[in-house]
Each structure stands twice: as C-alpha cells, then as structure tokens.
Design a protein around this motif. Structure first.
Motif, mmCIF file in Angstrom:
data_model
loop_
_atom_site.group_PDB
_atom_site.id
_atom_site.type_symbol
_atom_site.label_atom_id
_atom_site.label_comp_id
_atom_site.label_asym_id
_atom_site.label_seq_id
_atom_site.Cartn_x
_atom_site.Cartn_y
_atom_site.Cartn_z
ATOM 1 N N ILE A 7 2.170 8.991 7.091
ATOM 2 C CA ILE A 7 1.245 7.852 7.058
ATOM 3 C C ILE A 7 0.010 8.172 7.873
ATOM 4 N N ARG A 8 0.203 8.751 9.056
ATOM 5 C CA ARG A 8 -0.939 9.110 9.902
ATOM 6 C C ARG A 8 -1.795 10.181 9.254
ATOM 7 N N ALA A 9 -1.188 11.022 8.427
ATOM 8 C CA ALA A 9 -1.935 12.095 7.779
ATOM 9 C C ALA A 9 -2.760 11.581 6.604
ATOM 10 N N GLY A 10 -2.767 10.306 6.362
ATOM 11 C CA GLY A 10 -3.613 9.736 5.322
ATOM 12 C C GLY A 10 -2.923 9.547 3.989
ATOM 13 N N ASN A 11 -1.611 9.531 3.963
ATOM 14 C CA ASN A 11 -0.902 9.352 2.700
ATOM 15 C C ASN A 11 -0.587 7.881 2.451
ATOM 16 N N LEU A 12 -1.580 7.057 2.665
ATOM 17 C CA LEU A 12 -1.385 5.619 2.463
ATOM 18 C C LEU A 12 -1.193 5.272 0.991
ATOM 19 N N ALA A 13 -1.698 6.116 0.093
ATOM 20 C CA ALA A 13 -1.505 5.857 -1.335
ATOM 21 C C ALA A 13 -0.030 5.851 -1.671
ATOM 22 N N PHE A 14 0.740 6.752 -1.085
ATOM 23 C CA PHE A 14 2.168 6.817 -1.345
ATOM 24 C C PHE A 14 2.864 5.553 -0.848
ATOM 25 N N VAL A 15 2.485 5.120 0.323
ATOM 26 C CA VAL A 15 3.092 3.909 0.888
ATOM 27 C C VAL A 15 2.709 2.689 0.056
ATOM 28 N N ALA A 16 1.423 2.550 -0.256
ATOM 29 C CA ALA A 16 0.965 1.372 -0.989
ATOM 30 C C ALA A 16 1.367 1.396 -2.459
ATOM 31 N N GLY A 17 1.373 2.576 -3.077
ATOM 32 C CA GLY A 17 1.645 2.666 -4.501
ATOM 33 C C GLY A 17 3.110 2.784 -4.863
ATOM 34 N N CYS A 18 3.940 3.218 -3.905
ATOM 35 C CA CYS A 18 5.348 3.445 -4.230
ATOM 36 C C CYS A 18 6.299 2.705 -3.296
ATOM 37 N N LEU A 19 6.138 2.891 -2.009
ATOM 38 C CA LEU A 19 7.138 2.386 -1.071
ATOM 39 C C LEU A 19 7.081 0.878 -0.846
ATOM 40 N N LEU A 20 5.910 0.308 -0.736
ATOM 41 C CA LEU A 20 5.841 -1.144 -0.552
ATOM 42 C C LEU A 20 6.312 -1.905 -1.791
ATOM 43 N N PRO A 21 5.915 -1.481 -3.012
ATOM 44 C CA PRO A 21 6.509 -2.142 -4.172
ATOM 45 C C PRO A 21 8.025 -1.940 -4.246
ATOM 46 N N SER A 22 8.523 -0.857 -3.686
ATOM 47 C CA SER A 22 9.966 -0.616 -3.668
ATOM 48 C C SER A 22 10.695 -1.657 -2.829
ATOM 49 N N VAL A 23 10.046 -2.154 -1.796
ATOM 50 C CA VAL A 23 10.653 -3.216 -0.984
ATOM 51 C C VAL A 23 10.835 -4.468 -1.833
ATOM 52 N N TYR A 24 9.825 -4.807 -2.622
ATOM 53 C CA TYR A 24 9.909 -5.957 -3.521
ATOM 54 C C TYR A 24 11.028 -5.756 -4.542
ATOM 55 N N ILE A 25 11.111 -4.565 -5.114
ATOM 56 C CA ILE A 25 12.156 -4.269 -6.096
ATOM 57 C C ILE A 25 13.534 -4.366 -5.454
#
Length: 184
Positions: A7-25
C-alpha cells in the motif's frame, strides 16, 4: 514485501479495485449466500484495466481463465454458484495465474474447515464422514459411480440454501487478503 508495504509503495489500485470490493462480497455472501454482479464485474473490469496498464495482460488473462474454469466446473457439479465463478475470474485477473492458485488453495482449505465445523455443530459430522468415506472406498476400490453422496446447491435462486452450505465467496475474499498481506 507484505501487504502494508505494498500500500505504501503506491499500489492503491489493487486495494481499491480488488480488496475493498472483496470485503463487500465477503459480507453479502456470508449474510445471504449471494454475490452480486454489481460487485464482481467492477473487480473484473478494473483488473483488466490494471493488467493493461501494468503490462501483465497475459498473466492476468491466464489467471482469470484458470480460476473461471475451475469454479465453473464446481458450479456445473452443483458445488458453487455463478457469483463464485465470476468473482474467482475477477480475482484471477488481479492476482495472475500463480497467485490466484494460492488464493484458491487458501479459500478451499478455509471452506473445508468451515463446512466441517458447521456439520459438527449440527451434530452430523460423524454420520456424514462415515457415509462419505464409505462412498469414497466404494468408488476407488470397486468403481461404483455415484457412491459418494454430495448435496448440490439448488438451481432456483429463491430456493433455501442447504444448512451445510459454506459461502465460498467469503472464503475467496479471505484468501485474497491473506495472499495480499503475505506479499506472494
């Protein structure tokens, strides 16, 4: 590199595009045994855009196809739902071929343990294990087809879900977070 460093390395796209929607799922599947297209398709499309942007399209397509095919076979046999299939394809797009295998392995192990615990709480684990192992013995040593009794998910979306059913989308979401945090 673990998940927090990613996340600190700038991979926010992965968190926002995959992992956060995974919490909803994970939440909706655990609560209602439903994985909605409004959650799976954005994961799949965002993964495709990310793969195009990061020049990992062949690996992403292979991971997506592998996860889709594996879960499609499970769905055809009555052990998974369509939402699980689409969600797995989306995870394959984000994780790629090698890492989606880790996600699927972790999710499967979690699903098996969860299912055994549900059967134990219902007081049916011993009888289920005896029937399953007897059927497995008959299938392996005597070639008896249909000897392993496995309940299938209902074809009708409005039908009640069997009490021993495990929300596999929740397991997939946990597996994706574990693989992300482990930094594989």
């Amino acid at each position: 590199m673990g998940g927090l460093e990613l996340i600190r390395a700038g991979n926010l796209a992965f968190v926002a595009g995959c992992l956060l929607p995974s919490v909803y799922i994970a939440y909706t599947d655990a609560r209602s045994h439903m994985i909605y297209d409004r959650a799976t398709f954005p994961i799949l499309l965002a993964g495709l855009v990310n793969a195009l942007h990061s020049d990992t399209l062949p690996d992403a397509l292979l991971g997506s196809a592998f996860a889709f095919a594996l879960l499609f076979i499970c769905a055809a046999l009555g052990g998974a739902g369509g939402g699980d299939v689409k969600y797995a394809a989306g995870l394959g797009m984000w994780f790629g071929f090698l890492n989606v295998q880790y996600v699927l392995l972790i999710a499967t192990a979690m699903g098996v343990v969860w299912g055994m615990v549900k059967l134990a709480w219902a007081g049916r684990l011993k009888s289920w294990a005896k029937t399953f192992l007897t059927g497995l013995f008959m299938r392996v040593f005597y070639g008896v087809k249909g000897a392993i009794p496995l309940r299938k998910l209902p074809d009708n979306p409005g039908a009640p879900v069997p009490p021993e059913a495990v929300p596999f989308g929740t397991c997939l979401a946990v597996g994706s977070w574990v693989v992300f945090i482990a930094g594989w």
